[in-house]
Enzyme design. Structure first.
Site, PDB file in Angstrom:
ATOM      1  N   HIS A  79     -32.212  37.158  45.224  1.00 47.55           N
ATOM      2  CA  HIS A  79     -31.541  37.798  44.613  1.00 47.55           C
ATOM      3  C   HIS A  79     -32.057  37.963  42.972  1.00 47.55           C
ATOM      4  O   HIS A  79     -33.225  37.602  42.727  1.00 47.55           O
ATOM      5  CB  HIS A  79     -30.077  37.582  44.400  1.00 47.55           C
ATOM      6  CG  HIS A  79     -30.197  35.753  43.819  1.00 47.55           C
ATOM      7  ND1 HIS A  79     -30.256  34.827  44.742  1.00 47.55           N
ATOM      8  CD2 HIS A  79     -30.154  35.523  42.515  1.00 47.55           C
ATOM      9  CE1 HIS A  79     -30.416  33.762  43.930  1.00 47.55           C
ATOM     10  NE2 HIS A  79     -29.990  34.177  42.571  1.00 47.55           N
ATOM     11  N   TYR A  96     -27.031  38.996  41.776  1.00 48.40           N
ATOM     12  CA  TYR A  96     -26.631  40.146  42.438  1.00 48.40           C
ATOM     13  C   TYR A  96     -27.717  40.406  43.580  1.00 48.40           C
ATOM     14  O   TYR A  96     -29.064  40.106  43.104  1.00 48.40           O
ATOM     15  CB  TYR A  96     -26.327  41.318  41.899  1.00 48.40           C
ATOM     16  CG  TYR A  96     -25.090  41.237  41.123  1.00 48.40           C
ATOM     17  CD1 TYR A  96     -23.668  41.521  41.798  1.00 48.40           C
ATOM     18  CD2 TYR A  96     -25.120  41.160  39.812  1.00 48.40           C
ATOM     19  CE1 TYR A  96     -22.722  41.767  41.063  1.00 48.40           C
ATOM     20  CE2 TYR A  96     -23.875  41.065  38.887  1.00 48.40           C
ATOM     21  CZ  TYR A  96     -22.549  41.580  39.732  1.00 48.40           C
ATOM     22  OH  TYR A  96     -21.722  41.329  39.001  1.00 48.40           O
ATOM     23  N   THR A  97     -27.523  40.715  44.757  1.00 46.47           N
ATOM     24  CA  THR A  97     -28.470  40.977  45.763  1.00 46.47           C
ATOM     25  C   THR A  97     -28.515  42.582  45.910  1.00 46.47           C
ATOM     26  O   THR A  97     -27.621  43.260  46.293  1.00 46.47           O
ATOM     27  CB  THR A  97     -28.312  40.332  47.119  1.00 46.47           C
ATOM     28  OG1 THR A  97     -28.220  38.998  47.115  1.00 46.47           O
ATOM     29  CG2 THR A  97     -29.290  40.654  48.039  1.00 46.47           C
ATOM     30  N   CYS A 251     -22.391  33.159  53.223  1.00 46.48           N
ATOM     31  CA  CYS A 251     -22.208  33.627  51.613  1.00 46.48           C
ATOM     32  C   CYS A 251     -20.943  34.350  51.572  1.00 46.48           C
ATOM     33  O   CYS A 251     -20.460  35.233  52.318  1.00 46.48           O
ATOM     34  CB  CYS A 251     -23.206  34.703  51.297  1.00 46.48           C
ATOM     35  SG  CYS A 251     -23.471  35.008  49.805  1.00 46.48           S
TER      36      CYS A 251
END
Length: 277
Positions: A79, A96-97, A251
């Site tokens: 990320h 954030y990814t 996740c």
């Protein structure tokens, strides 16, 4: 005299050629290494070129890279750190990814769910085309190489789908990777499901390699997915059984991550078979 000088000229010519080849190889190596636009130590600014509102609190943000052939340089499943300002002007940094891969050249995208009280959510809510986002990376412990496991089980909740989507895309779009993916994706309502169209397209285009099971806490009247919270029974039914050649990724919100960890332990998944983003 000319006969005596000729071998020296040939030797010099060979030496020049070797140097040229070495220089060319070095150039290709370092240019390849420098293709990524990320800096792990310093924030870099990327321009927002497109914003698409997906729902009342979810938007897709597309950021331009320096050139049309540039790549972000983010390893699969890792990320980036994004920096912005909250509603009172204080700096905030959050991971954030991206939903894009390095096969998507010239840009990267973030799908962001903006919460009413979220500090970084405020920053994205206020962003307009032409604004810049400060980004640093890559970050993360996850490392992936094609074929490292026979199959992945994935347990995602809410915006926790983004690293799962990235890994799944990388697997399915690699013709040499035969890894199978079994995803359980939980949300509160149908409207909360992120990337549903993209996920459904992957399931349709890669039957037998990618399976997805949606779970909703508050489902609509007509619904053929799971209801409530992700249970041990759901994991048994829709994830690969615990063996040495599989791994289960998870996740989601902290309570979900904790509950899923307990479920996996109870079902016999060893710690080395589990990974939490």
């Amino acid at each position: 005299m000319e006969l005596l000088q000729t071998p020296n000229i040939e030797i010099i010519g060979v030496a020049v050629a070797i140097v040229a080849i070495g220089a060319g190889a070095a150039y290709l190596y370092f240019s390849k290494k420098s293709r990524g636009c990320l800096d792990p130590e310093n924030f870099r600014d990327f321009k927002l070129v497109k914003r698409t509102q997906i729902s009342h609190n979810v938007a897709r943000f597309q950021f331009a890279l320096p050139t049309p052939t540039s790549v972000l340089g983010l390893p699969i499943g890792q990320h980036i750190s994004c920096r912005g300002k909250d509603s009172v002007g204080e700096e905030v940094i959050k991971p954030y990814t991206p939903t894009t891969l390095d096969s998507d050249v010239g840009y990267f995208e973030l799908v962001i769910k903006m919460y009413p009280q979220g500090r970084m959510s405020h920053h994205f809510r206020e962003m307009r085309v032409g604004d810049y986002l400060s980004v640093k990376g890559p970050k993360g412990r996850f490392q992936y190489r094609p074929g490292q496991v026979r199959a992945f089980g994935m347990l995602a909740g809410g915006s926790g789908i983004t690293p799962m989507f990235q890994v799944t895309r990388a697997i399915l779009e690699n013709p040499k990777d035969n890894t199978k993916v079994h995803l359980i994706y939980a949300n509160v309502t149908f409207e909360d499901i992120l990337l549903k169209e993209e996920l459904d397209n992957l399931a349709a285009n890669f039957p037998g390699r990618f399976n997805i099971y949606y779970v909703l806490n508050q489902p609509p009247e007509v619904w053929n997915g799971g209801v409530g919270f992700v249970s041990k029974e759901m994991i048994q039914a829709y994830c690969p059984a615990p063996t040495a050649d599989i791994q289960v990724l998870r996740c989601g919100p902290p309570p979900m991550n904790k509950a899923m960890g307990a479920h996996l332990d109870d079902l016999g998944y060893m710690k080395e078979m589990q990974f939490q983003f």
